[in-house]
Design an enzyme around this catalytic site. Structure first.
Site, PDB file in Angstrom:
ATOM      1  N   ASP A 330       1.506  17.333  -7.382  1.00 25.69           N
ATOM      2  CA  ASP A 330       0.835  16.472  -7.131  1.00 25.69           C
ATOM      3  C   ASP A 330       1.545  15.240  -6.852  1.00 25.69           C
ATOM      4  O   ASP A 330       2.336  14.782  -7.643  1.00 25.69           O
ATOM      5  CB  ASP A 330      -0.279  15.852  -7.705  1.00 25.69           C
ATOM      6  CG  ASP A 330      -1.536  16.841  -8.032  1.00 25.69           C
ATOM      7  OD1 ASP A 330      -1.246  17.714  -7.606  1.00 25.69           O
ATOM      8  OD2 ASP A 330      -2.551  16.374  -8.502  1.00 25.69           O
ATOM      9  N   HIS A 381      -4.478  15.079  -1.132  1.00 25.21           N
ATOM     10  CA  HIS A 381      -4.260  14.135  -2.464  1.00 25.21           C
ATOM     11  C   HIS A 381      -5.388  13.056  -2.837  1.00 25.21           C
ATOM     12  O   HIS A 381      -4.789  12.073  -3.393  1.00 25.21           O
ATOM     13  CB  HIS A 381      -3.270  14.825  -3.256  1.00 25.21           C
ATOM     14  CG  HIS A 381      -3.613  14.382  -4.673  1.00 25.21           C
ATOM     15  ND1 HIS A 381      -4.394  14.678  -5.725  1.00 25.21           N
ATOM     16  CD2 HIS A 381      -2.638  13.342  -5.738  1.00 25.21           C
ATOM     17  CE1 HIS A 381      -4.540  14.449  -6.716  1.00 25.21           C
ATOM     18  NE2 HIS A 381      -3.486  13.809  -6.950  1.00 25.21           N
ATOM     19  N   HIS A 385      -4.641   7.846  -3.235  1.00 27.63           N
ATOM     20  CA  HIS A 385      -5.075   7.718  -5.568  1.00 27.63           C
ATOM     21  C   HIS A 385      -5.988   6.919  -6.068  1.00 27.63           C
ATOM     22  O   HIS A 385      -5.951   6.529  -7.228  1.00 27.63           O
ATOM     23  CB  HIS A 385      -3.925   7.896  -5.647  1.00 27.63           C
ATOM     24  CG  HIS A 385      -3.291   8.836  -6.722  1.00 27.63           C
ATOM     25  ND1 HIS A 385      -3.765   8.501  -8.399  1.00 27.63           N
ATOM     26  CD2 HIS A 385      -2.873   9.800  -6.776  1.00 27.63           C
ATOM     27  CE1 HIS A 385      -3.682   9.728  -9.204  1.00 27.63           C
ATOM     28  NE2 HIS A 385      -3.180  10.868  -8.607  1.00 27.63           N
ATOM     29  N   HIS A 472       3.750  17.146 -10.975  1.00 29.54           N
ATOM     30  CA  HIS A 472       3.914  15.920 -10.266  1.00 29.54           C
ATOM     31  C   HIS A 472       5.231  16.109  -9.324  1.00 29.54           C
ATOM     32  O   HIS A 472       6.328  15.608 -10.305  1.00 29.54           O
ATOM     33  CB  HIS A 472       3.566  15.009 -10.907  1.00 29.54           C
ATOM     34  CG  HIS A 472       2.258  14.633 -11.162  1.00 29.54           C
ATOM     35  ND1 HIS A 472       1.533  14.484 -12.666  1.00 29.54           N
ATOM     36  CD2 HIS A 472       1.198  13.758 -10.561  1.00 29.54           C
ATOM     37  CE1 HIS A 472       0.565  14.504 -12.655  1.00 29.54           C
ATOM     38  NE2 HIS A 472       0.063  14.129 -11.334  1.00 29.54           N
TER      39      HIS A 472
HETATM   40 ZN    ZN Z   1      -2.216  12.760  -8.855  1.00 26.25          ZN
END
Ligand code: ZN
Length: 503
Positions: A330, A381, A385, A472
């Site tokens: 991510d 995503h 955010h 991530h």
């Molecule tokens: Zn995230």
């Protein structure tokens, strides 16, 4: 004949002797000079005997403050350094320590580069700004720009604080009376200022903003205080992508006056309607949006628990002897970390899913393209955010749609999965997209521990057939720890699949 022969021989011996003596003398001189060099390495001006380093001292406009200038005109390793000195040694020593370290780092790196054949001319420029406060306290802001190879230089901002009369230095904690409640307010105001800054707002990495503005005094170490504003300096490349230099945040004194310790508080007569500090007694700050960031980041932990049922449902166990696992990354793409991750995945012939942020794809389109070219699944995503469960429908829609658009424009490949930030999802969010909502069941907590070794530990403890692993691709530690994770999973017989291929 004999004579001549002898003569010739003896002259050869003479020459050999002379050469030996010269060689010995030269090496002795060299050794002595090396030793003195090492001994004198704490004295910066002796660092480069062959080039002229000029040191100059002049009085500044500020009482008790002198300006020291050091310059070197070395062809490959030039520098120009300027810093303040006062009548007080603790302050002077702190500054000298910073300057010496910066200079040593630069000289050492450049010497190594030169040894390796680099012809690149370096640059080290340290200058400073003096900002005064009516209380007689000064903030000195040192701006250190250096470049030791290639196109990208770095800029480091460091602040030092002094009352030149008393010699007292002060920190951000002193400024805010060492009160934890004031620190909380400072944290909130800093976040608000970052998100309200048009130069930063669209480019920040929310998780980084959260970390760098957590209510810890050290997060606000680099600051300057004037009669009008509190200025906060953050590290380059930490809060935002592609920002031109380190982010600088300005908070008006009117917003913090009541939080400041007495000697820094402005007391202004109650005459002018517009006077910002008309009532410095108490002014509670209203609840501000950045608080959301805080609570939602904390949710990451809980979410990995609460979402377990959800992911379980989609991954019913089929015992066909093939153990599958989906690796997900991510918050990228990132020019360094994502590339390293792609290399490691390639080494294990593993396919993964990358849930990208639109804002970062905009900055690093070529990295997004590389992810696609390597055959991985592209996930959405959101753009910035946010916690979508706290946003209105229009915001949810634009966050998702704009992100899909940019990923598809840049890569020429369809986005096939959606992961809401923080795993925060509700009916409204689901209703705004046709993409399957993908959460996770194994949280490596890589964003928290930043430790390559802990990555494997988390995976070992929680992974089973059909697991979705959350990582991530913006943390170097994740890239560094991935090889061990893949080696382990492969040895356990897992096949790496894209998230939408999970059966
Ligand atoms: Zn995230």
């Amino acid at each position: 004949m004999k004579n001549m022969h002898r003569k010739r021989r003896s002259s050869w011996i003479d020459i050999t002797f002379s050469i030996a003596i010269i060689a010995l003398t030269v090496s002795a001189i060299y050794l002595i000079s090396q030793t003195t060099k090492n001994e004198a390495s704490s004295l910066p001006e002796k660092n480069k005997a062959s080039t002229s380093v000029v040191i100059d001292t002049i009085d500044s406009h500020y009482p008790g403050i002198k300006i020291i200038t050091e310059t070197s005109n070395d062809t490959y390793i030039p520098f120009a350094i300027q810093y303040p000195q006062s009548l007080h040694s603790p302050f002077n020593e702190a500054i000298s320590k910073y300057i010496t370290t910066a200079k040593q780092n630069y000289l050492t790196t450049m010497a190594e580069n030169k040894k390796n054949g680099s012809k690149f001319t370096g640059e080290l420029n340290i200058s400073f700004e003096t900002l005064s406060h009516y209380s007689g306290n000064y903030s000195f802001v040192l701006v250190n720009s250096s470049s030791t190879g290639g196109a990208n230089g770095t800029t480091d901002i460091r602040s030092f604080h002094l009352n030149p009369e008393t010699g007292e230095t002060f920190t951000i904690a002193d400024l805010f009376g060492r009160d934890p409640k004031n620190l909380e307010q400072l944290s909130t105001l800093a976040r608000e200022a970052i998100y309200n800054d048009p130069l930063l707002a669209d480019h920040v990495f929310p998780e980084e903003v959260h970390l760098q503005t957590e209510p810890i005094w050290a997060n606000f170490d680099n600051f300057a205080i004037t009669d009008e504003s509190l200025i906060l300096y953050f590290d380059e490349y930490e809060l935002a992508a592609g920002a031109a230099g380190p982010p600088i945040i300005v908070i008006p004194v009117s917003d913090i006056n009541s939080l400041l310790s007495e000697k820094f508080q402005l007391v202004v007569e109650d005459t002018d309607e517009n006077t910002i500090t008309k009532d410095p007694v108490k002014e509670e700050n209203p609840a501000t949006p950045p608080k959301d960031t805080e609570s939602s980041t904390n949710q990451v932990n809980n979410d990995s628990d609460t979402t377990e049922d959800e992911t379980e449902g989609s991954t019913e166990e089929v015992d066909d002897g093939i153990k599958q696992i989906a690796l997900t990354f991510d918050d990228g793409p990132d020019p360094k970390v994502t590339i390293q991750i792609l290399e490691t995945l390639n080494k294990y012939d593993a396919k993964a899913t990358f849930f990208m942020l639109g804002s970062r794809v905009e900055y690093y389109p070529e990295i997004a393209k590389k992810v696609q070219e390597a055959g991985h699944e592209l996930g959405n995503h959101t753009w910035n955010h946010p916690d979508l469960t706290k946003a209105n429908v229009e915001k949810v829609r634009s966050e998702i749609n704009e992100t899909s658009s940019i990923i598809e424009n840049v890569t020429g490949q369809k986005v096939t999965a959606f992961r809401p930030p923080y795993g925060a999802v509700n009916k409204t969010v689901r209703s705004q997209t046709n993409l399957p909502v993908v959460l996770w069941d194994v949280d490596t907590l890589d964003w928290k521990h930043r430790d390559p070794d802990k990555l494997l530990a988390h995976v070992k403890g929680a992974t089973k057939d059909g697991s979705i692993i959350l990582m991530h691709d913006i943390h170097q530690s994740t890239a560094d720890g991935l090889d061990a994770v893949l080696a382990y999973l492969q040895s356990e017989g897992y096949t790496f699949v894209k998230v939408s291929e999970l059966q």
